[in-house]
Write an enzyme that holds these catalytic residues in place. Structure first.
Site: not given
Length: 353
Positions: A62, A178, A210-211, A233, A320
């Site tokens: 992603h 990410d 995606e998130e 990922d 994150h």
């Protein structure tokens, strides 16, 4: 691959605003694939045929990164914001950000109370993001608007790409690893396969959003016919000393081969095949059982009548956050395993339950 990853992570593209990275990847792949397109939701889909018949393999990563969105401009020029993706309120204060204004990127910082005032406050209090604000140096709402800021303007972290650590074990620190790291793995693997023969067809899906619920992959996978799939990922490791960490996943231990997460129980045939190929090619790997995470693999596996799906994970610390960290050797191991999987494909390859 480091320069490619630096370029990808320096693009500011949170969920729903992946335009720059979508167009960058499309342009990069135009002379390296048989076809490439951007679909209506923003996914980049490229196809590369092998030199002999074989299975159609979907490879996906992603493009989006977690971020924020401006929801209000205060009269004094400070900006209130909403989250895009899974941000942790505990790490937001005093972090640099980039606000993607209509006149270009505007640097800012998520404001915080001076340490001198802590004695008048509750030092253990974690304020919600809805109580926080972004300072871009504007002193009025009008000034902020003149800088190209409006309700709905997206925001990303403002940290820069950095390579650090001992010479034999280089680490990469950046925002958006990410999953720009997964995007880099797919692009680099394709580059290195340009003079190789393989069976079948590769379908590369660089997915949006995606998130915020695997939305890009869900949309694309419904109209892609594939015999099997691998999602690439990052994953959160557990090798630091906090009391909740169990050491089951670690940096510098090789590519993660997923067994289970909250979005997917990995197809046993795919998991076993990836483990076998890693062992045969002496590629370091670690098995991953981690219910605290999900990937586009979960969306792809549901598509059509069901697609046998494996997942490769790039181990990451501080996921994150504005300072995600990966090990370059793990990145290389993941890329090597993708390549080995492709070169291992046979004309009559099957992926039975």
């Amino acid at each position: 691959m480091i320069e490619l990853l630096k370029t990808l992570t320096n693009l500011s593209e949170p969920c729903g605003y992946e335009h720059a990275v979508s167009y960058y990847i499309k342009e990069y792949l135009e002379d390296k694939t048989d076809s490439v397109m951007i679909d209506p939701i923003g996914n980049v889909i490229a196809r590369k045929k092998g030199s002999k018949p074989g299975p159609a393999i979907l490879l996906t990563a992603h493009m989006d990164e977690i971020g924020f969105m401006i929801k209000k401009i205060e009269s004094n020029g400070l900006l209130r914001f909403e989250k895009l993706g899974g941000n942790d309120d505990r790490i937001l204060l005093a972090q640099p950000v980039k606000v993607m204004g209509t006149e270009g990127e505007v640097h800012g910082v998520i404001g915080t109370m001076s340490a001198h005032y802590v004695k008048f406050d509750d030092p253990n209090k974690v304020r919600k993001h809805s109580q926080m604000y972004i300072d871009i140096g504007a002193s009025s709402k009008e000034e902020a608007e003149e800088m190209g800021i409006e309700v709905g303007t997206p925001v990303t972290w403002g940290t820069e790409f950095l390579v650090f650590g001992p010479e034999g074990s280089r680490k990469i620190r950046s925002k958006a690893l990410d999953d720009r790291a997964g995007c880099a793995v797919l692009i680099q693997a394709l580059d290195e396969l340009k003079d190789s023969t393989f069976a079948g067809e590769l379908i590369l899906l660089f997915a949006v959003q995606e998130e915020v619920g695997l939305r890009g992959a869900k949309t694309a996978a419904e109209h892609i016919q594939a015999d099997a799939a691998i999602a690439i990922d990052t994953t959160a490791v557990s090798d630091t000393p906090e009391e909740t960490m169990d050491g089951s996943l670690g940096l510098s231990r090789g590519a993660g081969i997923k067994v289970m997460d909250f979005s997917l129980i990995v197809h046993k045939t795919m998991k076993d095949m990836l483990v076998k190929i890693a062992k045969e090619n002496s590629i370091p790997f670690q098995l991953e059982v981690f219910p605290g995470i999900g990937t586009d693999g979960g969306a792809v596996a549901y598509a059509n009548k069901g697609i046998p799906t494996g997942v490769l994970s790039i181990p990451s610390r501080y996921a994150h956050s504005p300072v995600e960290v990966i090990d370059y050797t793990d990145l290389e191991a993941t890329k090597d395993l993708v390549k080995a999987f492709i070169l291992n494909l046979e004309e009559d390859q099957k992926f039975p339950f």
